[in-house]
Design a protein around this motif. Sequence first.
Motif, PDB file in Angstrom:
ATOM      1  N   ASN A 150       0.836  -1.206   0.000  1.00 17.17           N
ATOM      2  CA  ASN A 150       0.000   0.000   0.000  1.00 17.17           C
ATOM      3  C   ASN A 150       0.867   1.251   0.000  1.00 17.17           C
ATOM      4  N   SER A 151       1.964   1.192   0.741  1.00 19.47           N
ATOM      5  CA  SER A 151       2.896   2.312   0.783  1.00 19.47           C
ATOM      6  C   SER A 151       3.564   2.514  -0.576  1.00 19.47           C
ATOM      7  N   GLU A 180      13.445   6.513  -3.583  1.00 17.76           N
ATOM      8  CA  GLU A 180      14.228   5.944  -2.486  1.00 17.76           C
ATOM      9  C   GLU A 180      13.308   5.385  -1.398  1.00 17.76           C
ATOM     10  N   LYS A 181      12.226   6.098  -1.119  1.00 17.93           N
ATOM     11  CA  LYS A 181      11.237   5.606  -0.139  1.00 17.93           C
ATOM     12  C   LYS A 181      10.604   4.311  -0.639  1.00 17.93           C
ATOM     13  N   GLU A 182      10.281   4.304  -1.923  1.00 17.73           N
ATOM     14  CA  GLU A 182       9.686   3.115  -2.524  1.00 17.73           C
ATOM     15  C   GLU A 182      10.655   1.935  -2.442  1.00 17.73           C
ATOM     16  N   TYR A 183      11.922   2.196  -2.735  1.00 18.38           N
ATOM     17  CA  TYR A 183      12.950   1.147  -2.703  1.00 18.38           C
ATOM     18  C   TYR A 183      13.084   0.547  -1.301  1.00 18.38           C
ATOM     19  N   LYS A 184      13.128   1.409  -0.288  1.00 15.66           N
ATOM     20  CA  LYS A 184      13.261   0.939   1.094  1.00 15.66           C
ATOM     21  C   LYS A 184      12.052   0.109   1.508  1.00 15.66           C
ATOM     22  N   TYR A 198      14.474  -0.117 -10.446  1.00 10.04           N
ATOM     23  CA  TYR A 198      15.015   0.957  -9.597  1.00 10.04           C
ATOM     24  C   TYR A 198      16.321   1.524 -10.176  1.00 10.04           C
ATOM     25  N   LEU A 199      17.221   0.638 -10.578  1.00  5.44           N
ATOM     26  CA  LEU A 199      18.506   1.084 -11.126  1.00  5.44           C
ATOM     27  C   LEU A 199      18.320   1.885 -12.409  1.00  5.44           C
ATOM     28  N   HIS A 200      17.403   1.429 -13.268  1.00  2.00           N
ATOM     29  CA  HIS A 200      17.144   2.146 -14.521  1.00  2.00           C
ATOM     30  C   HIS A 200      16.477   3.500 -14.269  1.00  2.00           C
ATOM     31  N   TYR A 201      15.617   3.556 -13.268  1.00  2.00           N
ATOM     32  CA  TYR A 201      14.956   4.825 -12.946  1.00  2.00           C
ATOM     33  C   TYR A 201      15.977   5.827 -12.411  1.00  2.00           C
TER      34      TYR A 201
END
Length: 207
Positions: free
Chosen positions: A37-38, A90-94, A140-143
């Motif tokens: 959800n986050s 970064e928030k999404e990745y974490k 994530y890396l490509h973004y």
Amino acid sequence: MKRCVWLTVVLFLVTSCNELANEEVLSAFQKIGKYENSVVEQQEKLSGLEQKQNQLYDRIMSYGIKRFTKVVQLSKESLELIEERDKHIEKEYKTIQSAKQQINTIKKNIDQLRDENIRRQVNRLVNIAEKRYETYGNLYLHYKELLSLEKELYTLLQNKYVTPEQLQQQINRINEQYKELVSINDQFNEYTEKYNKEKKRLYNVWK
């Protein structure tokens, strides 16, 4: 008599372990749901920022060199948007990393699940989840690389002596990166659809 007592204790412990495993797995899936959800919230924010970025880009292209001062102003605004996008990715990745940790918890408890059908379905769901998270890592890396290329573009646009060839070369690099990003994102979405379908099947089996 002693043997019967020992067997009773063993059966109790096995049952307790099974119940604990069920609780651990269910709890882990519930936590993953909250993390997901986050992730959706971050994606919505990113989408809004990307739309603003595109609008600024269109305005910059419409002004051209004739209104250099305006181009510089809008380029600076674009760089601020890129910083905001970077914070959200970064928030999404974490958050995704936290969800991956829950998958590890599930894997540790699979063998203790008492129902064979549930074990099979959980295994299937875990396999899809791991592929999905692996794809997200690539996404994530490509973004991040895309953001870096965009920063370079808006920095170039503030240089009065930049040539059309330099700008076009940078735009081409961004377009190529974006194509790759879209392809990976499509793959991620496919895994997401599969994950959601398998999750529904698991809950139906669990009932």
